[in-house]
Structure formats: C-alpha cells, structure tokens
Motif scaffolding. Structure first.
Motif, mmCIF file in Angstrom:
data_model
loop_
_atom_site.group_PDB
_atom_site.id
_atom_site.type_symbol
_atom_site.label_atom_id
_atom_site.label_comp_id
_atom_site.label_asym_id
_atom_site.label_seq_id
_atom_site.Cartn_x
_atom_site.Cartn_y
_atom_site.Cartn_z
ATOM 1 N N ASP A 70 8.013 3.081 -7.650
ATOM 2 C CA ASP A 70 7.058 2.179 -6.987
ATOM 3 C C ASP A 70 6.268 2.834 -5.864
ATOM 4 O O ASP A 70 5.814 2.170 -4.936
ATOM 5 C CB ASP A 70 7.747 0.906 -6.494
ATOM 6 C CG ASP A 70 8.177 0.009 -7.643
ATOM 7 O OD1 ASP A 70 7.525 0.058 -8.704
ATOM 8 O OD2 ASP A 70 9.166 -0.736 -7.480
ATOM 9 N N ASN A 71 6.098 4.152 -5.935
ATOM 10 C CA ASN A 71 5.216 4.898 -5.043
ATOM 11 C C ASN A 71 4.032 5.395 -5.874
ATOM 12 O O ASN A 71 4.233 5.976 -6.940
ATOM 13 C CB ASN A 71 5.943 6.097 -4.423
ATOM 14 C CG ASN A 71 6.888 5.657 -3.339
ATOM 15 O OD1 ASN A 71 6.467 5.340 -2.237
ATOM 16 N ND2 ASN A 71 8.175 5.617 -3.659
ATOM 17 N N ASP A 116 3.046 -5.684 -1.427
ATOM 18 C CA ASP A 116 3.992 -4.894 -0.628
ATOM 19 C C ASP A 116 5.046 -4.182 -1.464
ATOM 20 O O ASP A 116 5.688 -3.245 -0.988
ATOM 21 C CB ASP A 116 4.689 -5.780 0.407
ATOM 22 C CG ASP A 116 3.754 -6.199 1.521
ATOM 23 O OD1 ASP A 116 2.729 -5.513 1.726
ATOM 24 O OD2 ASP A 116 4.028 -7.219 2.178
ATOM 25 N N ARG A 117 5.240 -4.612 -2.688
ATOM 26 C CA ARG A 117 6.210 -3.944 -3.574
ATOM 27 C C ARG A 117 5.806 -2.503 -3.863
ATOM 28 O O ARG A 117 6.642 -1.632 -4.050
ATOM 29 C CB ARG A 117 6.323 -4.732 -4.879
ATOM 30 C CG ARG A 117 7.257 -4.105 -5.871
ATOM 31 C CD ARG A 117 7.361 -4.914 -7.145
ATOM 32 N NE ARG A 117 7.795 -4.026 -8.204
ATOM 33 C CZ ARG A 117 7.458 -4.163 -9.450
ATOM 34 N NH1 ARG A 117 6.692 -5.162 -9.835
ATOM 35 N NH2 ARG A 117 7.880 -3.312 -10.355
ATOM 36 N N LYS A 119 4.095 1.008 -2.823
ATOM 37 C CA LYS A 119 3.806 1.865 -1.671
ATOM 38 C C LYS A 119 2.839 2.959 -2.107
ATOM 39 O O LYS A 119 2.859 3.393 -3.254
ATOM 40 C CB LYS A 119 5.101 2.514 -1.137
ATOM 41 C CG LYS A 119 6.212 1.531 -0.842
ATOM 42 C CD LYS A 119 5.878 0.641 0.324
ATOM 43 C CE LYS A 119 7.042 -0.293 0.633
ATOM 44 N NZ LYS A 119 6.703 -1.654 0.723
ATOM 45 N N TYR A 120 2.027 3.427 -1.165
ATOM 46 C CA TYR A 120 1.050 4.462 -1.477
ATOM 47 C C TYR A 120 1.420 5.776 -0.806
ATOM 48 O O TYR A 120 1.493 5.857 0.415
ATOM 49 C CB TYR A 120 -0.350 4.031 -1.057
ATOM 50 C CG TYR A 120 -0.858 2.860 -1.861
ATOM 51 C CD1 TYR A 120 -1.221 3.027 -3.184
ATOM 52 C CD2 TYR A 120 -0.949 1.585 -1.313
ATOM 53 C CE1 TYR A 120 -1.666 1.960 -3.939
ATOM 54 C CE2 TYR A 120 -1.393 0.511 -2.060
ATOM 55 C CZ TYR A 120 -1.749 0.707 -3.376
ATOM 56 O OH TYR A 120 -2.184 -0.346 -4.128
ATOM 57 N N LYS A 121 1.624 6.804 -1.618
ATOM 58 C CA LYS A 121 1.847 8.153 -1.093
ATOM 59 C C LYS A 121 0.528 8.750 -0.627
ATOM 60 O O LYS A 121 0.507 9.640 0.211
ATOM 61 C CB LYS A 121 2.482 9.038 -2.153
ATOM 62 C CG LYS A 121 3.928 8.715 -2.391
ATOM 63 C CD LYS A 121 4.611 9.856 -3.068
ATOM 64 C CE LYS A 121 6.102 9.627 -2.992
ATOM 65 N NZ LYS A 121 6.842 10.845 -2.950
ATOM 66 N N ARG A 171 -3.961 -0.740 3.773
ATOM 67 C CA ARG A 171 -2.499 -0.637 3.728
ATOM 68 C C ARG A 171 -1.944 0.519 4.572
ATOM 69 O O ARG A 171 -1.135 1.307 4.119
ATOM 70 C CB ARG A 171 -2.009 -0.506 2.297
ATOM 71 C CG ARG A 171 -2.312 -1.643 1.342
ATOM 72 C CD ARG A 171 -1.291 -2.749 1.357
ATOM 73 N NE ARG A 171 0.067 -2.309 1.220
ATOM 74 C CZ ARG A 171 0.693 -2.107 0.064
ATOM 75 N NH1 ARG A 171 0.070 -2.299 -1.076
ATOM 76 N NH2 ARG A 171 1.954 -1.720 0.056
ATOM 77 N N HIS A 173 -3.514 3.135 5.672
ATOM 78 C CA HIS A 173 -4.182 4.420 5.436
ATOM 79 C C HIS A 173 -5.607 4.375 5.973
ATOM 80 O O HIS A 173 -6.377 3.473 5.647
ATOM 81 C CB HIS A 173 -4.233 4.741 3.937
ATOM 82 C CG HIS A 173 -2.891 4.967 3.334
ATOM 83 N ND1 HIS A 173 -2.352 6.219 3.170
ATOM 84 C CD2 HIS A 173 -1.967 4.094 2.859
ATOM 85 C CE1 HIS A 173 -1.167 6.125 2.614
ATOM 86 N NE2 HIS A 173 -0.894 4.832 2.416
#
Length: 191
Positions: A70-71, A116-117, A119-121, A171, A173
């Motif tokens: 989930d990333n 929100d589940r 996530k962003y790398k 989010r 960033h």
C-alpha cells in the motif's frame, strides 16, 4: 490502488499501460508487470464527460505504481511535442496540473487518491517535452543543463514554473513541475 483504478467503471476506458501521447512515449521499467502500474489518460477522461461549457484543461497522464504494501509512486505528466518552449505557455501547463491535483485527485477520485489507506513514497510532476531537442542528446534535461551550463534566468518557462509559481501540495508532499525529455521519466518503483 491499482485494483481500485482498474475496477472503477468511470475510468475503464481511460486506463493504459503504454504511456504515450502527442508522439511522445515514456519508458516503463522492464521489471514492472501490468499488475504493478496503471496509467490514466486524464485529459481524455474530462473530454469524455462532454460537460456543458468549457472542458477543464488537464494533464495527459497520472500513472500509479505499486511500490509495496500500500505504498505508491505517482507520476503526473503533461506531454508537449513542440520545436521550442515558446509554443506553449507556463500558465496553461500549470492549469493542467492544477486540474489533475485539485479536481481529479482531491475531488472527483478522492476515494482513490486521497485515501489514507494508500501512502505515497513519491509524487512526481513532469512536463515531458521535445522542445529542447539539443537536450535529447544528453539523456535527460538536468544533465543537459549541467553540461551546457545553461543560464536558467534566460529560460522564461523555467522561471515561470519554478520561481514565480507557488508549488502544489498533496497529502504532505510539496510538488514542483520538473521538465524532462522523452523517453524520460522512466516509470518505476520508488524505494
């Protein structure tokens, strides 16, 4: 996220694995499978809505890449196949990115992108253009600037995009539009 995009009936006509438009194609890392990334043709989505009045200007693609557990990485890209940077305006380019982030991702498809589940790398904004044909010899735009020692204050597009325009925010960033030449950027996982 990839599954949610693939299963969304509103997007099914607009998803792609070949990321190309206007005679420009960016590379996808060879190790990525079609289950690990998906491109959404955002401008086609808005044109397909056949809205009353003016269709919003939007970027060509948003590409989601599953990095692990989930990333995700997001690539938000506008393609311009032109001979010089003077053939398009920075305000038009900025408007397209604004639509992608503040309308498409934060409103129209917030249940996917603002969930929100997930996530962003990394989230990358790219203007991919052939306007800098000399740069294509060097493999990427930043290398071209470094080797040629281009004086950035003479490039009004770069000034408009980097100096006088506030960055986008999504989010957690802070996002700035970067220029690149095809076949870059290479769509890949961010570790």
């Amino acid at each position: 996220m990839i599954q949610k995009i693939t299963n969304d009936s509103r997007l099914e006509k607009y998803t792609r694995h070949r990321i190309e438009d206007a005679g420009i194609e960016v590379e996808v890392e060879e190790t990525l499978t079609e289950n690990e990334y998906i491109g959404i043709k955002v401008d086609d989505y808005y044109m397909g809505l056949k809205l009353q009045g003016e269709t919003p200007k939007a970027v060509d693609y948003i590409v989601a890449v599953d990095c692990d557990c989930d990333n995700y990485a997001l690539y938000i890209m506008e393609f311009k196949n032109t001979r010089s940077p003077g053939e398009f305006t920075s305000s038009s380019v900025r408007e397209k990115f604004d639509t992608a982030i503040n309308r498409f991702m934060k409103k129209d498809f917030k249940e996917i992108f603002d969930n929100d589940r997930f996530k962003y790398k990394g989230i990358k904004l790219y203007l991919v253009t052939t306007a800098y044909r000399d740069a294509m010899k060097y493999g990427n735009y930043e290398e071209y600037v470094r080797i040629k020692k281009i004086v950035e204050n003479k490039d009004t597009l770069r000034n408009d995009l980097y100096l006088s325009v506030k960055p986008f925010y999504f989010r957690g960033h802070l996002l700035r539009i970067q220029r690149e030449i095809p076949p870059n950027p290479i769509i890949r996982k961010i570790h």
